[in-house]
Write an enzyme that holds these catalytic residues in place. Structure first.
Site, short mmCIF file in Angstrom:
data_model
loop_
_atom_site.label_atom_id
_atom_site.label_comp_id
_atom_site.label_asym_id
_atom_site.label_seq_id
_atom_site.Cartn_x
_atom_site.Cartn_y
_atom_site.Cartn_z
N GLY A 101 0.87 -1.17 0.00
CA GLY A 101 0.00 0.00 0.00
C GLY A 101 0.90 1.21 0.00
O GLY A 101 1.81 1.31 -0.81
N GLU A 102 0.70 2.08 0.95
CA GLU A 102 1.56 3.26 1.08
C GLU A 102 2.07 3.31 2.52
O GLU A 102 1.30 3.50 3.45
CB GLU A 102 0.74 4.51 0.70
CG GLU A 102 1.47 5.81 0.84
CD GLU A 102 2.86 5.79 0.21
OE1 GLU A 102 3.85 5.99 0.96
OE2 GLU A 102 2.96 5.55 -1.01
N SER A 103 3.37 3.12 2.66
CA SER A 103 3.94 2.94 4.01
C SER A 103 3.75 4.17 4.90
O SER A 103 3.53 4.04 6.10
CB SER A 103 5.42 2.58 3.91
OG SER A 103 6.12 3.52 3.14
N CYS A 152 6.04 -5.45 0.34
CA CYS A 152 6.21 -4.12 -0.24
C CYS A 152 6.15 -3.02 0.84
O CYS A 152 7.07 -2.90 1.62
CB CYS A 152 5.20 -3.90 -1.37
SG CYS A 152 5.72 -2.63 -2.51
N ARG A 195 12.95 3.09 -0.57
CA ARG A 195 11.58 3.16 -1.11
C ARG A 195 11.62 3.50 -2.60
O ARG A 195 12.55 4.16 -3.05
CB ARG A 195 10.77 4.25 -0.40
CG ARG A 195 10.51 4.00 1.07
CD ARG A 195 9.78 5.18 1.71
NE ARG A 195 8.66 5.60 0.88
CZ ARG A 195 8.66 6.71 0.13
NH1 ARG A 195 9.69 7.51 0.12
NH2 ARG A 195 7.61 7.02 -0.60
N ILE A 229 5.45 -3.29 -7.67
CA ILE A 229 4.72 -2.04 -7.90
C ILE A 229 5.35 -0.94 -7.03
O ILE A 229 5.25 -0.99 -5.80
CB ILE A 229 3.22 -2.18 -7.54
CG1 ILE A 229 2.59 -3.33 -8.34
CG2 ILE A 229 2.47 -0.88 -7.80
CD1 ILE A 229 1.19 -3.71 -7.88
N ARG A 230 5.97 0.02 -7.65
CA ARG A 230 6.70 1.09 -6.93
C ARG A 230 7.43 0.47 -5.72
O ARG A 230 7.31 0.90 -4.59
CB ARG A 230 5.73 2.19 -6.48
CG ARG A 230 5.21 3.02 -7.64
CD ARG A 230 4.23 4.09 -7.20
NE ARG A 230 2.98 3.53 -6.70
CZ ARG A 230 2.61 3.51 -5.44
NH1 ARG A 230 3.37 4.05 -4.52
NH2 ARG A 230 1.49 2.95 -5.08
N HIS A 238 4.79 -8.49 -4.63
CA HIS A 238 3.43 -8.79 -4.14
C HIS A 238 3.04 -10.23 -4.47
O HIS A 238 2.42 -10.46 -5.52
CB HIS A 238 2.43 -7.85 -4.82
CG HIS A 238 2.52 -6.42 -4.39
ND1 HIS A 238 1.73 -5.89 -3.40
CD2 HIS A 238 3.32 -5.43 -4.81
CE1 HIS A 238 2.03 -4.62 -3.23
NE2 HIS A 238 2.99 -4.30 -4.08
N GLU A 294 0.67 -11.81 -3.33
CA GLU A 294 -0.80 -11.92 -3.28
C GLU A 294 -1.44 -11.54 -4.62
O GLU A 294 -2.64 -11.72 -4.80
CB GLU A 294 -1.36 -11.05 -2.14
CG GLU A 294 -1.43 -9.56 -2.38
CD GLU A 294 -0.09 -8.84 -2.27
OE1 GLU A 294 0.96 -9.50 -2.20
OE2 GLU A 294 -0.10 -7.58 -2.29
#
Ligand code: GLN
Length: 192
Positions: A47-49, A79, A108, A135-136, A171, A173
């Site tokens: 997600g976004e840490s 991630c 990051r 992803i990023r 990821h 998942e």
């Protein structure tokens, strides 16, 4: 077996789907009281840490979760989850707050804009041809001596383990392959 999936932000549903596929019960960890639920391991999704860290603080979950992990409770971070577990972030955002339980240093958005998202297929802890979606994504720049490197892509460490803590920059998942989750579940089963 019952796995808690941190569900304050990010790709938690996808982890639950994989666990369902493996016939493993899961629950969403959304508030402090959820940490007292009966469970055998915790997944921290992508997600976004920065956002996840802020929410963990606001919800009063940061310190109890950190204490749980430090006491040896099995945790798997993917991630942004890996970034949250890292003791050191080379390029944190201004507002970054972290669990900081694993002796790794991460970068990051390590692949820049051009390579924001990509796929790779490589070996992971002796398992062949694991599909990996990035992803990023971050990668791991440094590991303490007792951190086991599990996978590398283009010369960068992208999966590692230190005792009860497992992290992947990719990821698992988001693919059909369930072997990385099975690896985590096997670790828990062997421990019990
Ligand atoms: N770049 C994100 C971060 O800094 C992580 C991206 C992801 O989890 N897919 O938290």
């Amino acid at each position: 077996m019952r796995i808690g999936v941190l569900a304050v932000q990010g790709a938690f549903i996808e982890h639950r789907h994989i666990l369902e596929k493996l016939d493993v019960e899961s629950l969403e960890l959304r508030q402090l009281s959820d940490l007292n639920e009966e469970m055998d391991g915790i997944i921290i999704p992508g997600g976004e840490s920065t956002v996840m860290g802020k929410l963990l603080n606001d919800l009063g979950m940061m310190e109890p979760l950190k204490a749980k992990i430090e006491s040896g409770f099995p945790v798997f971070g993917t991630c942004a989850g890996m970034i949250l577990l890292a003791k050191d972030i080379v390029n944190p955002t201004e507002k970054q707050v972290n669990l900081g339980t694993m002796d790794i240093s991460v970068r990051r958005n390590a692949y820049g804009r051009q390579l924001g998202s990509f796929h790779a297929v490589t070996e992971f802890a002796g398992m062949q041809e694991i599909p990996m979606t990035f992803i990023r994504a971050p990668y791991i720049e440094e590991t303490a001596p007792d951190v086991e490197v599990l996978a590398q892509v283009d010369g960068h460490v992208i999966a590692a383990r230190q005792d009860n803590q497992l992290v992947t920059a990719f990821h698992p998942e988001l693919t059909e392959d369930t072997r990385i989750h099975e690896y985590f579940l096997k670790y828990i089963a062997n421990k019990q």
